[in-house]
Design a protein around this motif. Sequence first.
Motif, PDB file in Angstrom:
ATOM      1  N   VAL A 143     -85.872  -9.904  79.144  1.00 55.62           N
ATOM      2  CA  VAL A 143     -84.725 -10.668  79.318  1.00 55.62           C
ATOM      3  C   VAL A 143     -83.401 -10.311  78.857  1.00 55.62           C
ATOM      4  O   VAL A 143     -82.358 -10.032  79.555  1.00 55.62           O
ATOM      5  CB  VAL A 143     -84.844 -12.124  78.911  1.00 55.62           C
ATOM      6  N   LEU A 144     -83.555  -9.530  77.511  1.00 52.72           N
ATOM      7  CA  LEU A 144     -82.337  -8.796  77.194  1.00 52.72           C
ATOM      8  C   LEU A 144     -81.954  -7.754  77.682  1.00 52.72           C
ATOM      9  O   LEU A 144     -80.667  -7.474  78.078  1.00 52.72           O
ATOM     10  CB  LEU A 144     -82.783  -8.238  75.629  1.00 52.72           C
ATOM     11  N   SER A 145     -83.193  -7.028  78.453  1.00 49.40           N
ATOM     12  CA  SER A 145     -82.662  -5.807  79.193  1.00 49.40           C
ATOM     13  C   SER A 145     -81.702  -6.355  80.631  1.00 49.40           C
ATOM     14  O   SER A 145     -80.830  -5.774  80.740  1.00 49.40           O
ATOM     15  CB  SER A 145     -83.820  -5.168  79.493  1.00 49.40           C
ATOM     16  N   ALA A 146     -82.366  -7.225  81.204  1.00 51.41           N
ATOM     17  CA  ALA A 146     -81.751  -7.800  82.130  1.00 51.41           C
ATOM     18  C   ALA A 146     -80.522  -8.352  82.086  1.00 51.41           C
ATOM     19  O   ALA A 146     -79.488  -8.243  82.921  1.00 51.41           O
ATOM     20  CB  ALA A 146     -82.747  -8.904  83.025  1.00 51.41           C
ATOM     21  N   LEU A 147     -80.232  -9.140  80.801  1.00 52.69           N
ATOM     22  CA  LEU A 147     -78.645  -9.543  80.663  1.00 52.69           C
ATOM     23  C   LEU A 147     -78.019  -8.363  80.596  1.00 52.69           C
ATOM     24  O   LEU A 147     -76.693  -8.531  80.936  1.00 52.69           O
ATOM     25  CB  LEU A 147     -78.790 -10.352  79.362  1.00 52.69           C
ATOM     26  N   LEU A 148     -78.288  -7.287  80.002  1.00 55.10           N
ATOM     27  CA  LEU A 148     -77.343  -6.050  79.827  1.00 55.10           C
ATOM     28  C   LEU A 148     -76.877  -5.665  81.157  1.00 55.10           C
ATOM     29  O   LEU A 148     -75.968  -5.361  81.453  1.00 55.10           O
ATOM     30  CB  LEU A 148     -77.988  -5.056  78.818  1.00 55.10           C
ATOM     31  N   LYS A 155     -80.811   0.650  79.560  1.00 55.81           N
ATOM     32  CA  LYS A 155     -81.945   1.826  79.864  1.00 55.81           C
ATOM     33  C   LYS A 155     -82.701   1.610  78.562  1.00 55.81           C
ATOM     34  O   LYS A 155     -83.831   1.947  78.620  1.00 55.81           O
ATOM     35  CB  LYS A 155     -81.222   3.254  80.069  1.00 55.81           C
ATOM     36  N   LEU A 156     -82.053   1.843  77.591  1.00 60.18           N
ATOM     37  CA  LEU A 156     -83.011   1.808  76.206  1.00 60.18           C
ATOM     38  C   LEU A 156     -83.587   0.438  75.926  1.00 60.18           C
ATOM     39  O   LEU A 156     -84.640   0.592  75.191  1.00 60.18           O
ATOM     40  CB  LEU A 156     -81.574   2.105  74.962  1.00 60.18           C
ATOM     41  N   MET A 157     -82.910  -0.628  76.324  1.00 60.70           N
ATOM     42  CA  MET A 157     -83.761  -1.775  75.947  1.00 60.70           C
ATOM     43  C   MET A 157     -84.793  -1.869  76.834  1.00 60.70           C
ATOM     44  O   MET A 157     -85.947  -2.404  76.377  1.00 60.70           O
ATOM     45  CB  MET A 157     -82.667  -3.049  76.164  1.00 60.70           C
ATOM     46  N   PHE A 158     -84.786  -1.291  78.209  1.00 62.68           N
ATOM     47  CA  PHE A 158     -86.086  -1.227  79.253  1.00 62.68           C
ATOM     48  C   PHE A 158     -87.121  -0.534  78.442  1.00 62.68           C
ATOM     49  O   PHE A 158     -88.239  -0.775  78.642  1.00 62.68           O
ATOM     50  CB  PHE A 158     -85.643  -0.779  80.482  1.00 62.68           C
ATOM     51  N   LYS A 159     -86.548   0.498  77.947  1.00 59.93           N
ATOM     52  CA  LYS A 159     -87.793   1.471  77.468  1.00 59.93           C
ATOM     53  C   LYS A 159     -88.469   0.898  76.214  1.00 59.93           C
ATOM     54  O   LYS A 159     -89.749   1.067  76.083  1.00 59.93           O
ATOM     55  CB  LYS A 159     -86.737   2.717  76.678  1.00 59.93           C
ATOM     56  N   ILE A 160     -87.779   0.076  75.416  1.00 59.50           N
ATOM     57  CA  ILE A 160     -88.451  -0.744  74.191  1.00 59.50           C
ATOM     58  C   ILE A 160     -89.557  -1.725  74.816  1.00 59.50           C
ATOM     59  O   ILE A 160     -90.563  -1.829  74.349  1.00 59.50           O
ATOM     60  CB  ILE A 160     -87.572  -1.302  73.496  1.00 59.50           C
ATOM     61  N   ALA A 161     -88.804  -2.429  75.806  1.00 57.04           N
ATOM     62  CA  ALA A 161     -89.588  -3.573  76.423  1.00 57.04           C
ATOM     63  C   ALA A 161     -90.883  -3.038  77.116  1.00 57.04           C
ATOM     64  O   ALA A 161     -92.232  -3.378  76.958  1.00 57.04           O
ATOM     65  CB  ALA A 161     -89.045  -4.237  77.531  1.00 57.04           C
ATOM     66  N   ASP A 162     -90.761  -1.616  77.742  1.00 59.04           N
ATOM     67  CA  ASP A 162     -91.945  -0.758  78.295  1.00 59.04           C
ATOM     68  C   ASP A 162     -93.145  -0.541  77.239  1.00 59.04           C
ATOM     69  O   ASP A 162     -94.263  -1.069  77.313  1.00 59.04           O
ATOM     70  CB  ASP A 162     -91.567   0.135  78.954  1.00 59.04           C
TER      71      ASP A 162
END
Length: 1172
Positions: A963-968, A939-946
Amino acid sequence: MFIYLSKKIAIPGNVRLRCISWNKDQGFIACGGEDGLLKVLKLETQTDEAKLKGLAAPSNLSMNQTLEGHSGSVQVVTWNEQYQKLTTSDQNGLIIVWMLYKGAWYEEMINNRNKSVVRSMSWNADGQKICIVYEDGAVIVGSVDGNRIWGKDLKGSQLCRVAWSSDSKILLFGMANGEIHIYDNQGNFIMKMKLNCLVNVTGAFSIAGIHWYPGTEGYTEQDCPCLAICFDNGRCQIMRHENDQNPVLIDTGMNVVSIQWNHCGSVLAVAGFQKTTTQDKDVNIVQFYTPFGEHLRTLKVPGKQMSALSWEGGGLKIGLAVDSFIYFANIRPDYKWGYCSNTVVYAYTRPDRPEYCVVFWDTKNNEKYVKYVKSLISITTCGDFCILATKADENQPQYVLVLCNSIGTPLDPKYIDIGPLFVTMTKTHVIAASKEAFYIWQYRVAKKLTAMEINQIARTRKEGRERIYHIDDIPSGAADGVLDYSKAIQGTRDPICAITASDKTLIVGRESGTIQRYSLPNVGLLQKYVLNCRAYQMSLNCNSSRLAIIDLSGVLTFFDLDTRVTDSTGQQIVGEQLKLERKDVWDMKWAKDNPDLFAMMEKTRMYVFRNLDPEEPIQTSGYICNFEDLEIRSVLLDEILKNPEHPNKEYIINFEIRSLRDSRALIEEVGIEESSQFIEDNPHPRLWRLLAEAALQKLDLQTAEQAFVRCKDYQGIKFVKCLGNLQSESMKQAEVAAYFGRFEEAERMYLDMDRRDLAIGLRIKLGDWFRVLQLLKTGSGDADDTLLEQAHNAIGDYFADRQKWYVINAVQYYVQGRNQERLAECYYMLEDYQGLENLANSLPENNKLLPDIAHMFVRVGMCEQAVTAFLKCNRPKDAVDTCVHLNQWNKAVELAKNHNMKEIGSLLARYASHLLEKNKILDAIELYRKANYFFDAAKLMFKIADEEAKKRTKPLRVKKLYVLSALLVEQYHEQVKNAQRGKVKGKSSEATSALAGLLEEDVLSSANRLTDNAWRGAEAYHFFILAQRQLYEGYVDTAMKTALHLRDYEDIIPAVEIYSLLAVCACANRAFGTCSKAFVKLESLETLSPEQRQQYEDLALEIFTKHCPKHTKKSDLDGLLEGGEGKLPTCVATGRSITEYQFWMCNVCKHCVQAQEISNYNFCPLCHSSVT
């Protein structure tokens, strides 16, 4: 300081001397006089006896050479100490440089201008350059090898003096008219010096001397005055530097002929003569001043006219040229020093530090402890403690009294607002006095301070432990003393000049000769006495009945405080001046155990007095430390301060007084019985102890016991009783040998008696464990294992105390002594963590040492080993705390789960929120990831990506974040499946467990739909980048088809960018129908501004007026899509739809690549996982 004339040397032929100079390094004395007289002398002491070192040793002329070469009167002599050269000049202007060759002085260079006379010469501080000034204004600067560096003619100036600055950058020229001009070292004029000391002076005057101390031995204070300028009318100024606007001003009140600083810049000697009204002839006088203008001493010198002076290199002697004689005076400096519990405390200055270096030298163990103290004023000692009086701040008039123990550890500092000019201390009180008031502090040294006492320390001032009294007050002895510094500001007509105190009496001396006696500890004025001298130093005897007074001229007198006498008027008065008077006294000390016994230093002789009768003197120049048990301890401070960093035990000298010497001689020569009668007539505990020891040596136990009783030595009595119970004579002799410290002899006797156990016991008592181990190993039969272990551990402790932890030292012995606790400490200090780990593994479970070892691992960040140790001693909570402390969250979660600990989740959430508050989002993601909280991390990684996508940064960076978000998210899926797989028991199929996992996942992710399309963001930016890459590589049709996929990702990439890219690709592919649809979409976007929309319309018009917006090509794919067979998978390598049945699918992201394309890749084009 104290000074007295000690020697006189006559010059043959009564030739009058004009100048003198003492070589500071080699000790040569050069003196010049009339008729070309030039002599080089050297005083040397020939003695090997320690007691006769220094000034007490007889000195003889080891060199007396007349140097031939000058014909006129020799007026200037100056030494170059660094290069062992002597430079001289006479009234004819002839300059000769002399050198030392094979023990004699020879001419090296000669120079004569034949125009004028040399008035002054000066070598710079490093001996490289000499500046010569002539009366006619000529200046020559030459090098040490005789070459001329520069010369200058100061026209219209008559020169008489020259001086270099300590850094050799400035030259001062003294003019015949009394002016001083400042030049740089190249001869360029800078300015005239302002002479404050000549304000309101009338009449003719000339410069008597300029001396600039070069700082070779350090300074007594920071920013200490060091440039002395004196005129023949007696006016003098001492400056900090050549531009000092606020110099120290002195009026010496005499006609000055010469001035010079001592070796360390602490004393300025000013020589001259005074006209007296009563006598016809002038009186020769040398005045001594501190750098701050305080007058120290006056020395009167016989003879008609003094012409020059020069200090010896160590500052302990001064040479005076008077008529045709050289007089030598000895100086006893006021060193900053003291003596407490076998420790000599002394201070000295160093050129490399602005502070005083204070050395606490333990004379018993020959160990020294060094402290650096700023602005030290004095050192005062008593018992086991000392007081360092210092200035607290350069800018404020506040002072500190620091109470220290005998190794220099500060115990208690007290800030006071009066200058501690005089300080004395007793076992309970410290008294500091200025000229107007005295401050009393009842100090307390607690062995252990309780919490309550620590809280009370702040209130101690209110409890009356600190009080201040004005000298004119009349305190009653009640608790009326308060800490009111306003008293200290009030002046007095009769200032304080000396103080001393005992446990029950305080004596304050005043300049008029009045002394005031106060009671202690309740300060009450008991009595006032009047002396016929001004006290400089005072001392009370051990029962406070007599007072010894040394005045400024070194006269020692005594005053009996309690005697009642009747004066001439018939009135009864208290106190009587005793008849004993001694001159040239500079130190004295009362015996601690006898009120009638004291020792005093008179010139270079020590006298011991009993009932005011002197014993024969002892030649020494030591300062008296202690007088106790008929023995005087003296320290040769002059010798110690020649090399203060390495004090030598030779410089501590013990003198026995006559009664002790006589008793010892009687015992040795006459015998015990006869000498006991002599001791009976002259009783003293020390003499009885001497008799007891002699009787013990001869095993005369009865006499020994009686003597021990007389000297109240209970241990001695018990020892004699024990000896009486022993049957064997040899055993008694062995015990006596041990009693007298002859341990080798005692051990040999025990071993000869075959009593190895007693020899071992003796060595254990002495703490000599090396010898214990030796005895245990060399003896026949098995050694006691417990004792052997104890010896090994004690030797290990010996090495550990000296920080010799190594395997060959402490570790080896602790291993043999099976001392696991100290062994662990050694491994830790050696940073041998493997050894520590092995030790932890070898310990049984729940061993008390395991938690300590675990904490050692924690301190160095070794999580795994610490956890193992904590778990081994059944402390899982500490293990989890360690993991949290060392950021090993995954390990912490695992341990928490294994040991059913619930608080880890809340702890993790708290730490994550703390990181997020500090905007450390990546740290929070790493935290969640390590703790296997993949969904929160995603969730936090998606936030950074957005956020990065909104910033319109590099698309590749945004793709990587997605990609990192999806891998998590994928890791989260795997975690859920594994958890469910563990829950399903029995023979349930793989499909059943997977289905159960999906169902649970669906329940968990109902609030957030991230898990459904985790790869959408990565896909969007992947195709966005791929389309542009294909376009730039010229694959326009493929680029357009890839761009067509982007239409599904308008929620991720802004539509304007998608359709702009599609329009470009379609236009390049000449698919104008698709291009037209893209433009229609662009023109209908609500996010565009009117100007942007107009630009798109204009561009569309321009394109479609030239090209018809229709498809010119139709592909097989379009036919398939129109057939409505459903959506085909897309190749992430090419962007084309996959129509074949054979294709490759990534087992991480589950995306497909055409079979013929995958051979070109080692990694998945989307998620970059390995192609397997």
